[in-house]
Enzyme design. Sequence first.
Site, mmCIF file in Angstrom:
data_model
loop_
_atom_site.group_PDB
_atom_site.id
_atom_site.type_symbol
_atom_site.label_atom_id
_atom_site.label_comp_id
_atom_site.label_asym_id
_atom_site.label_seq_id
_atom_site.Cartn_x
_atom_site.Cartn_y
_atom_site.Cartn_z
ATOM 1 C CG HIS A 265 -5.295 3.770 0.539
ATOM 2 N ND1 HIS A 265 -4.870 2.473 0.393
ATOM 3 C CD2 HIS A 265 -6.512 3.827 -0.065
ATOM 4 C CE1 HIS A 265 -5.794 1.776 -0.260
ATOM 5 N NE2 HIS A 265 -6.799 2.578 -0.557
ATOM 6 C CG ASP B 97 -2.285 0.614 0.944
ATOM 7 O OD1 ASP B 97 -2.307 1.821 0.659
ATOM 8 O OD2 ASP B 97 -3.314 -0.071 1.044
ATOM 9 C CB SER C 190 -9.286 0.525 -0.518
ATOM 10 O OG SER C 190 -8.467 0.675 -1.628
#
Length: 747
Positions: free
Chosen positions: A190, A111, A523
């Site tokens: 994220h 990520d 996600s």
Amino acid sequence: MGPCCTVVPFQNKRTRKPSIFPTHYHWYTTEFTDAPQILHTYDTVFHGFSATLTPGHAATLSQHPSVLAVFEDQRQQLHTTRSPQFLGLRNQRGLWSDSDYGSDVIIGVLDTGIWPERRSFSDVNLGAIPARWKGICEVGERFSARNCNKKLIGARFFIEGHEAASGSMGPITPINETVEFKSPRDADGHGTHTASTAAGRHVFGASMEGYAAGIAKGVAPKARLAVYKVCWKNSGCFDSDILAAFDAAVKDGVDVISISIGGGDGISAPYYLDPIAIGAYGAASRGIFVSSSAGNDGPNIMSATNLAPWIVTVGAGTIDRNFPAEVVLGNGKRLSGVSLYAGLPLSGKMYPLVYPGKSGVLSASLCMENSLDPNMVKGKIVVCDRGSSARVAKGLVVKKAGGVGMILANGISNGEGLVGDAHLIPTCALGSDEGDTVKAYVSSTSNPAATIAFKGTVIGIKPAPVVASFSGRGPNGLTPEILKPDLIAPGVNILAAWTDNVGPTGLDSDTRKTEFNILSGTSMACPHVSGAAALLKSAHPDWSPAAIRSAMMTTANTFNNLNQPMTDEATGNVSSPYDLGAGHLNLDRAMDPGLVYDITNDDYVNFLCGIGYGPRVIQVITRSPVSCLVKKTLPENLNYPSITALLPSSAKGATSKTFIRAVTNVGQPNAVYRFTIQAPKGVTVTVKPPKLVFTEALKKQSFIVIITANTRNLMPDDSGAVFGSISWTDGKHIVRTPILVTQMDPL
């Protein structure tokens, strides 16, 4: 020099690395390219290297007798507190207690890196790091070896592919070191969010500016984390770097890989040109479970991504928590929406209301940068259409033009699907019906006015789960014989840890600091499944990745908390397996599934032969040379926990298809299973034998399913298919397998 390509040398007994070269690197730099051009060499999930090559050099190499394939580096995108309970996890009961919370399992997250100081990554009361761990804590900007601990046991970053693409000839801008860190530290947020969703520790007093207050925890709070930073702020994630991270994660010793990354626009490259599919095969073939996101291009059909059958493909559903807000119009009408705005409220004061889109200018209707006339919007609440720019960025445009608030209206494509955002100005998001109501009111009233009221956090929302409108949908655009997505998990308004580098909107001008943020996307759903896989692996160390997926799929929920079939947020209709796969993850039941559909590496090779790949192409994926059987296995006979019957489009009248499946008993040794069938509309389903008898000695049994349909009588829904299921039960377990029948030719 052009951007980089990944080169796959051909290796068999005749063309293996010549013995005069001490390493593959020496061979590559002597035979294929110069040392400075090499970016990564791969030797674990994949054999080959990536390098900066001119188009001419790449073309020459692709003709070299020792080269299997050359493919260009592409850019992939990120698929952007109550959810553990909502999965059927209860403290100190079932899965949580049986597995010591997964403390012996290592989850690798590919990520944007991690913000290691967050309480979610504390190692208090965690035992020693598993002795088999071989990874490292890579130092870099604002990241030292001290940032790792017994929770965050490894961290690496991969930037070579990105830097090659942003070189003098590349189309990508170089990394901006004022907003990004050349280290595993997360500048985007994220990666911190997905890592803490999978395995965050219990954190008391968690909230996002007061919303979703309570205890935050990941699905597997004691599992270890290893982060592999492959995505860079505002720059995406390059194939060559993703492949290098898979290679490192497998060597390091992870048990689960979580990757919330993929293509957009529902376009999937064939498996042998897809680094996520190739890297995931290398991992899965060594017993590592790979969970990935289905993408956010729903509700369009065939929008799911990450379609390889050895990857678990996860769609998104809602949870039973929401953040309601209300628009009150001057005519007294009240319209329900959602918001995570946490600033000063409007306190019931009515403001003039304006819809810039009334002018017919598209950029103004979308509230794009520099599209609003301050004279028109100053002191008013502005109606903005969703699409083309970030939802939170529209609010910033309104704020800059002097507006006091925003109503964000969905168009037809988003339907009634709403997600909360931490807007910078008072904002309420509305579904397309309510949005149309507001616009009609503006155009029919001489002095339109409105206010927005914020209602905080509400739990116990019914119905839930509902399939998120953005969640990637089937059918599978590469091999429609395999149903994708596999299942759904919580992916709407999920609270998890956040970076200190940006505010909750992620906008450069948002200077707020927040320990947690609330995000939506597949996600967010993917790491729920990664955490669940860690708990299942901890409790059943001998289960293969396919067995773990099977346990999740055959026990998944298809009913919501009103005990009705789950619905689709986009249409309000009952959802189909194209929307939710086998259903919504239910961890308590997955712990004890009774029977599992297992799949071996040879099965996957036979599947690749069955879809028409030749041995050289398959070797790009499998690394080792393969040979296909003369009589190829049909791809639909891969031992998958779902059954998809593709009836030829030319078929007229009655047509039959036969499927073979094998199930392995992982419950009590002596068991007898009998089936029940929910036949799809207009379809006859026959199963043989009528019962499966398992003993101490006999753990695996096969059965056949014959699907017969008269194509004249098939009544498919809007997606072109009809749906049903087969369930095997021994009185305690229910092993449910979805069936899908459609008229379509193999792709």
